[in-house]
Design an enzyme around this catalytic site. Structure first.
Site, PDB file in Angstrom:
ATOM      1  CD  GLU A 195      -8.376  -5.668   2.410  1.00 30.55           C
ATOM      2  OE1 GLU A 195      -9.125  -4.788   2.632  1.00 30.55           O
ATOM      3  OE2 GLU A 195      -7.342  -5.393   3.226  1.00 30.55           O
ATOM      4  CG  HIS A 218      -3.657  -8.104   4.605  1.00 30.31           C
ATOM      5  ND1 HIS A 218      -3.476  -7.626   3.355  1.00 30.31           N
ATOM      6  CD2 HIS A 218      -4.667  -7.425   4.960  1.00 30.31           C
ATOM      7  CE1 HIS A 218      -4.071  -6.754   3.063  1.00 30.31           C
ATOM      8  NE2 HIS A 218      -4.676  -6.240   4.025  1.00 30.31           N
ATOM      9  CG  HIS A 244      -7.716  -2.372   9.422  1.00 33.40           C
ATOM     10  ND1 HIS A 244      -6.553  -1.709   9.233  1.00 33.40           N
ATOM     11  CD2 HIS A 244      -8.069  -2.645   7.852  1.00 33.40           C
ATOM     12  CE1 HIS A 244      -6.383  -1.308   8.070  1.00 33.40           C
ATOM     13  NE2 HIS A 244      -7.058  -1.685   7.161  1.00 33.40           N
ATOM     14  CD1 TRP A 261      -2.372   2.049   1.700  1.00 36.38           C
ATOM     15  CD2 TRP A 261      -3.163   0.839   0.269  1.00 36.38           C
ATOM     16  NE1 TRP A 261      -3.561   2.692   1.198  1.00 36.38           N
ATOM     17  CE2 TRP A 261      -4.115   1.813   0.158  1.00 36.38           C
ATOM     18  CE3 TRP A 261      -3.651  -0.253  -0.374  1.00 36.38           C
ATOM     19  CZ2 TRP A 261      -5.117   2.106  -0.221  1.00 36.38           C
ATOM     20  CZ3 TRP A 261      -4.754  -0.361  -1.146  1.00 36.38           C
ATOM     21  CH2 TRP A 261      -5.582   0.680  -1.225  1.00 36.38           C
TER      22      TRP A 261
END
Ligand code: ZN
Length: 213
Positions: free
Chosen positions: A177, A51, A57, A17
């Site tokens: 994801e 993950h 989160h 990311w």
């Protein structure tokens, strides 16, 4: 029985990311240097590669990765192909033919093609779920939903408060994801997803298998 490994290989040059450093793997002991064994020190963000996102989160004070229900992580699973160029919506799901009672769904999109070259740089133009799809899945009683890129929701959703993550995590839906589904046919499988058990962890890489019987 055939086991498909749909996890990304953790390697230094994998896409991450934006703003998150890639994994670092440093030697602690090496037999080639006269040590008794080979051991490495590994440093990585907890949303690296394939993950799992736990509720904490995006929802402060909610369960971490160690409290994600294990019975959601293992069991029958549908891999659903999405060939569109837009994001997956509730209207599209209405026509997707998902059987009533389906508890685990993985979406195979054009994103998976990117994993053929595992060093392909991060691309913000990936297929994700829109908010209507998230609400659709919650209403349908889905317990785990997976996608084949690094986020379940479109890039830039921070501006609108990450409504897809919030809707799913608030309903205790497990989000997976970074799946690599390029070699997997749509259809029914048995899923095994094993995130690491970090205490109150904000995420964890996972090894994910699809078992075909
Ligand atoms: Zn994540």
């Amino acid at each position: 029985m055939r086991v498909h490994d749909v996890s990304l290989t953790i390697r230094a040059d994998m896409p991450t990311w934006p703003g998150e450093a890639g994994p670092l793997i440093a030697p602690l002991k090496r037999m080639a240097r006269g040590d008794s064994s080979n051991v490495s020190l590994v440093t990585f963000g907890d949303h690296t590669g394939t993950h799992v996102d736990p509720p904490v989160h995006f929802i402060d004070g909610s369960p971490g990765i160690d409290r994600v229900p294990v019975d959601a992580l293992v069991g029958p699973c549908q891999v659903v192909a999405f060939t569109g160029d837009d994001h997956i919506s509730g209207t599209w799901l209405d026509g997707a033919g998902l059987a009533r009672g389906t508890e685990r769904v993985l979406f195979k999109t054009r994103n998976s093609e990117r994993w053929r070259d595992p060093a392909t740089p991060f691309d913000k133009d990936f297929i994700a779920l829109d908010e209507t799809a998230a609400h659709w899945l919650v209403r349908a009683g889905v317990r785990l939903v997976g996608i084949d890129y690094l986020s379940i929701e479109p890039f830039g959703s921070g501006k609108i408060g990450h409504p897809v993550h919030i809707a799913l995590l608030r309903a205790n839906v497990v989000i997976v994801e970074g799946l690599d589904l390029h070699d997997v046919e749509p259809g029914g499988y048995e899923l095994v997803c094993g995130p690491l058990k970090f205490q109150d962890g904000t995420g964890s890489p996972a090894r994910v298998f699809l078992i075909e019987r």
